[in-house]
Design a protein around this motif. Sequence first.
Motif, PDB file in Angstrom:
ATOM      1  N   LEU B 140       0.737  -1.204  -0.101  1.00  0.00           N
ATOM      2  CA  LEU B 140      -0.051   0.071  -0.016  1.00  0.00           C
ATOM      3  C   LEU B 140       0.773   1.210   0.157  1.00  0.00           C
ATOM      4  N   SER B 141       1.976   1.191   0.741  1.00  0.00           N
ATOM      5  CA  SER B 141       2.726   2.434   0.707  1.00  0.00           C
ATOM      6  C   SER B 141       3.414   2.627  -0.444  1.00  0.00           C
ATOM      7  N   ILE B 142       3.794   1.515  -1.477  1.00  0.00           N
ATOM      8  CA  ILE B 142       4.543   1.884  -2.541  1.00  0.00           C
ATOM      9  C   ILE B 142       3.409   2.348  -3.629  1.00  0.00           C
ATOM     10  N   PHE B 143       2.301   1.508  -3.345  1.00  0.00           N
ATOM     11  CA  PHE B 143       0.858   2.115  -4.249  1.00  0.00           C
ATOM     12  C   PHE B 143       0.869   3.784  -4.010  1.00  0.00           C
ATOM     13  N   ALA B 144       0.992   4.054  -2.954  1.00  0.00           N
ATOM     14  CA  ALA B 144       0.799   5.622  -2.792  1.00  0.00           C
ATOM     15  C   ALA B 144       1.560   6.318  -3.651  1.00  0.00           C
ATOM     16  N   MET B 145       2.841   5.977  -3.750  1.00  0.00           N
ATOM     17  CA  MET B 145       3.818   6.447  -4.527  1.00  0.00           C
ATOM     18  C   MET B 145       3.410   6.362  -5.898  1.00  0.00           C
ATOM     19  N   ALA B 146       2.866   5.295  -6.250  1.00  0.00           N
ATOM     20  CA  ALA B 146       2.496   4.822  -7.627  1.00  0.00           C
ATOM     21  C   ALA B 146       1.440   5.843  -8.009  1.00  0.00           C
ATOM     22  N   LEU B 147       0.374   6.098  -7.207  1.00  0.00           N
ATOM     23  CA  LEU B 147      -0.530   6.957  -7.449  1.00  0.00           C
ATOM     24  C   LEU B 147      -0.062   8.208  -7.897  1.00  0.00           C
ATOM     25  N   VAL B 148       1.122   8.751  -7.124  1.00  0.00           N
ATOM     26  CA  VAL B 148       1.547  10.188  -7.381  1.00  0.00           C
ATOM     27  C   VAL B 148       2.242  10.076  -8.748  1.00  0.00           C
ATOM     28  N   ALA B 149       2.923   9.198  -9.039  1.00  0.00           N
ATOM     29  CA  ALA B 149       3.610   9.126 -10.262  1.00  0.00           C
ATOM     30  C   ALA B 149       2.911   8.581 -11.594  1.00  0.00           C
ATOM     31  N   GLY B 150       1.913   7.982 -11.126  1.00  0.00           N
ATOM     32  CA  GLY B 150       0.789   7.594 -12.297  1.00  0.00           C
ATOM     33  C   GLY B 150       1.724   6.202 -12.881  1.00  0.00           C
ATOM     34  N   THR B 151       2.410   5.331 -12.409  1.00  0.00           N
ATOM     35  CA  THR B 151       2.956   4.163 -12.960  1.00  0.00           C
ATOM     36  C   THR B 151       3.376   3.344 -11.762  1.00  0.00           C
ATOM     37  N   THR B 152       3.205   1.944 -11.858  1.00  0.00           N
ATOM     38  CA  THR B 152       3.868   0.887 -10.901  1.00  0.00           C
ATOM     39  C   THR B 152       4.986   0.517 -11.221  1.00  0.00           C
ATOM     40  N   SER B 153       5.899   0.971 -12.180  1.00  0.00           N
ATOM     41  CA  SER B 153       7.284   0.764 -12.341  1.00  0.00           C
ATOM     42  C   SER B 153       8.100   1.694 -11.351  1.00  0.00           C
ATOM     43  N   LEU B 154       9.042   0.843 -10.608  1.00  0.00           N
ATOM     44  CA  LEU B 154       9.811   1.742  -9.489  1.00  0.00           C
ATOM     45  C   LEU B 154      10.590   2.656 -10.159  1.00  0.00           C
ATOM     46  N   GLY B 155      11.321   2.065 -11.198  1.00  0.00           N
ATOM     47  CA  GLY B 155      12.348   3.195 -11.985  1.00  0.00           C
ATOM     48  C   GLY B 155      11.457   4.591 -12.647  1.00  0.00           C
ATOM     49  N   ASP B 156      10.189   4.337 -12.991  1.00  0.00           N
ATOM     50  CA  ASP B 156       9.685   5.418 -13.477  1.00  0.00           C
ATOM     51  C   ASP B 156       9.024   6.335 -12.515  1.00  0.00           C
ATOM     52  N   ILE B 157       8.600   5.646 -11.242  1.00  0.00           N
ATOM     53  CA  ILE B 157       8.269   6.440 -10.053  1.00  0.00           C
ATOM     54  C   ILE B 157       9.464   7.428  -9.556  1.00  0.00           C
ATOM     55  N   ALA B 158      10.768   6.706  -9.541  1.00  0.00           N
ATOM     56  CA  ALA B 158      11.810   7.440  -9.025  1.00  0.00           C
ATOM     57  C   ALA B 158      12.059   8.593 -10.174  1.00  0.00           C
ATOM     58  N   ASP B 159      11.956   8.184 -11.453  1.00  0.00           N
ATOM     59  CA  ASP B 159      12.087   9.344 -12.479  1.00  0.00           C
ATOM     60  C   ASP B 159      11.198  10.361 -12.178  1.00  0.00           C
ATOM     61  N   THR B 292       0.052  -2.357  12.730  1.00  0.00           N
ATOM     62  CA  THR B 292      -1.185  -1.889  12.192  1.00  0.00           C
ATOM     63  C   THR B 292      -1.116  -0.161  11.968  1.00  0.00           C
ATOM     64  N   VAL B 293      -0.493   0.356  12.962  1.00  0.00           N
ATOM     65  CA  VAL B 293       0.061   1.844  12.561  1.00  0.00           C
ATOM     66  C   VAL B 293       0.591   1.960  11.404  1.00  0.00           C
ATOM     67  N   ALA B 294       1.755   1.153  10.934  1.00  0.00           N
ATOM     68  CA  ALA B 294       2.100   1.332   9.758  1.00  0.00           C
ATOM     69  C   ALA B 294       1.279   1.135   8.549  1.00  0.00           C
ATOM     70  N   PHE B 295       0.314   0.257   8.834  1.00  0.00           N
ATOM     71  CA  PHE B 295      -0.602  -0.115   7.907  1.00  0.00           C
ATOM     72  C   PHE B 295      -1.611   1.254   7.894  1.00  0.00           C
ATOM     73  N   ILE B 296      -2.003   1.628   8.867  1.00  0.00           N
ATOM     74  CA  ILE B 296      -3.049   2.801   8.976  1.00  0.00           C
ATOM     75  C   ILE B 296      -2.261   4.018   8.122  1.00  0.00           C
ATOM     76  N   LEU B 297      -0.840   4.069   8.430  1.00  0.00           N
ATOM     77  CA  LEU B 297      -0.286   5.318   7.905  1.00  0.00           C
ATOM     78  C   LEU B 297      -0.283   5.058   6.476  1.00  0.00           C
ATOM     79  N   SER B 298      -0.046   3.979   5.925  1.00  0.00           N
ATOM     80  CA  SER B 298      -0.013   3.792   4.352  1.00  0.00           C
ATOM     81  C   SER B 298      -1.341   3.947   3.843  1.00  0.00           C
ATOM     82  N   LEU B 299      -2.527   3.589   4.413  1.00  0.00           N
ATOM     83  CA  LEU B 299      -3.880   3.880   4.050  1.00  0.00           C
ATOM     84  C   LEU B 299      -4.071   5.323   3.983  1.00  0.00           C
ATOM     85  N   LEU B 300      -3.740   5.856   4.980  1.00  0.00           N
ATOM     86  CA  LEU B 300      -3.879   7.447   5.146  1.00  0.00           C
ATOM     87  C   LEU B 300      -3.157   8.279   3.916  1.00  0.00           C
ATOM     88  N   ALA B 301      -1.823   7.661   3.379  1.00  0.00           N
ATOM     89  CA  ALA B 301      -1.352   8.128   2.418  1.00  0.00           C
ATOM     90  C   ALA B 301      -2.010   8.097   1.148  1.00  0.00           C
TER      91      ALA B 301
END
Lengths: 528, 311
Positions: B140-159, B292-301
């Motif tokens: 979920l936490s990486i998905f949050a970043m994927a949403l921001v970048a609009g892709t699920t490729s790690l390289g593309d997210i970074a880029d 669970t705290v970590a999970f909630i944080l990622s959900l909030l993200a």
Amino acid sequence: MTVEKLRLIVEELPPELHSKVRSAKIRGNDLRLVTGIDDLASLAKHIHGVYQAPLVTMHATDDRAAEDCFKLYVVLSPRGMDAFVTIIAALEPRSQRFVSLTPQINEADWYEREVQDMFGLEAIGHPDPRPLVLYDDWPQGEHPLRKDFPLDRRPPRIKGEYSFTKVEGEGVYEIPVGPVHAGVIEPGHFRFSVAGEPIINLEVRLGYVHKGIEKISESTPYWRGIHLAERISGDNSVAHSTAYCQTVEALASAEVPERAEYIRTVMLELERIYNLIGDISGIALDTAFSVGAANGYLLRERALNLNECLTGSRLLRSVNVIGGVRKDLSANDREKTLSALVRLKLEFEDLVDLMVTSTSLLDRVETTGKLSTEMAVRLNVVGPVARASGVDRDVRRDHPYAAYDRLNFLVPRGAAGDVNARTRVKIDEVRESFSLIDQALDGMPSGPIRTVVENIPAGEMAMSLVESPRGELVHWILAGRERPYRHKIRDASFCNWLAMEEAVLGNIVPDFPLINKSFNLSYSGNDL
Amino acid sequence: MIVEVLQTILLVAIAPLITGIIRKVKAYLQSRTGPSVLQPYRDLRKLFSKGSVVSKDASWVFSITPYVCMSAILVAALLVPVVYARAFGFVGDLIVLIYLLSMMRFFMSLSALDTGSAFGGMGSSREMYISSIVEPTMLLSIFAMALVAGTTSLGDIADGVATNGWDLVAPTLLLAAAAFFIATLAENARVPFDNPATHLELTMIHEAMLLEYSGKQLALMEISSMTKLIIFLAILSNVFFPWGIATDLTVLSLAGGLLAFLMKVLVLAVLIAVIESAMAKMRLFRLPNILTVAFILSLLAVMSFYILGAT
């Protein structure tokens, strides 16, 4: 005063028991009652119950050469008096059976199993007659402490298996741990029955470091017995050697010079300090609180260096001799000790601050490994473990020896009986030890440090209790010619192992090492 | 292509060093000198030169697990941007990465059960218990970043994140980073979840599963664990905070990317060491709380991404 109280015990015996006492003698603070083997249990139960007298030790002697029988000795310590009641009962000639005390006096459990193993006397009615000390591959009918068992005998090994308590049920499984463990610790086997993570039964199997010390002692002259006593449990060498020396001195009715008593007190407390600081650091280590552990072990190291500086031995070996101590404390030693202690005290308080303010550490130790007061009393637990469960007992105060009756100290107590309470009690005991050393160094009189002890009468018996860092330990000697005829040693750990089986129940497996560390029992002292 | 391969080699090569640095910092905090930071390399060399002892009750699962773990971790390493933002994104994205790690865990647990030792079973059961919460958190936490970048490729997210600059420093990023950091500690058996330095088998989680391994097999398991840690640190530093990473193939930007990567990993390693020194390990049954705290944080993200308005 004590004598009158002891006389009162005999007078207060109910008539049916009074008539069973064949002789009652008082020697020093020890009331010796001789009774028949069949009345041993009822007499012991009466004194145990009425005077709330915990069992100090129970053991046998092999008197077949002189009187054609084995004898049993039960030593009880009536509450509130500095006195003991020893009940002596001879078994019927050629008989090897006696009625078990365990159904009446719970804490006799392991003592009787030990008597069964070492003397081959059968405790009739014992709830758990499995071997305690002898290992699975030891043949039947070989009992090492019998006089006809030569010291150099090596019995052949046989095939055998120990039957552990089986717990059955859905999802219950067994975890065997040990006897060889990772890390440098002594061997012991732990058999857990668990349902998931919670422990529903623990059985401790010891005896892997049985060295036959009691047997060896029977052929060791008194002056060399000290070396043996120091090695019963290596980190309690002063406590054991002091108890041994005091017993021999009592046998000879010798008076130890006062200065020697003070020096012994200083050494006993130095031993307590390094042991307990080690225990406290161990708690930090086992919760992975590494900074606390590193600081704690550093302090322990400083204490060990001080020991070496004063005595030439980090573990305080060869401090005692029969009749006094080996080496005097010079004015220079005194200064060194005082300045080292000042520094140690300050740093110890820093360590305590670090540990008691760490919420993550407190979360681990609170409510973990609870031992209730009732259970502590029922199992006759001793030492800091007992005091953390609210039992108010300390040999230094209740049966003073060395210079303790001339010094002021508190006996710290807890109530909760968990790992936290045990750690707190140990912390407070270290503080009391600092103060005791200060007082002993201040009040130390000048004079000789040893007296000559000779003419130890054969056939006499004596006993000494010492509060070791782990709690009350006992040496009991029946004198022979120039060496003990029978030397019974009871380390504090012998009383406390069963309490650990109780304290872990309901806790989860990963908390076991922490609970074990908070008891910090000696395997070597238990196995002998 | 060469750069991508080289950066993967770099990642594996410095993995033991990072472990060594964490141990060294911990030693300093405990007023010890501690072994050299190169000690993990020496340990690995020692283990590789030794034979393996395999229990006679072990099946083929036990023997192939070290290779499965090592290959899974190497493939995972290929997917992670290190110096240059473009990793082998076309091969697989972050979902592949998560499942490669799951495969590694699956085989590790299986091999621990395989030998039938009591500790291995305990380790497996605890590992599964923890991962059941860690895995969704990570995802979920990486998905949050994927949403921001609009892709699920790690390289593309970074880029994407790197080129977009500071505009993207939003609650989403910080919340997701915090969640992923907690997951990193849990996944890599660090305090307060597990104690990597203990010898007490009864308290172990990760280590309990490795107890039966020796020699070369142990070396492979060790190096895959070390590489796993640095993969997590690389994701943390390059997916969540990719600034400084090379986005083109000039020598200058690659050098800058290397420097930035090393700096970020070093900071994270020191942070882990400080956390490990400052707190005690938690009780096993308290771990779900923090996870669970970590999970909630990622959900909030993820939620904050939608609430605060996607651009």
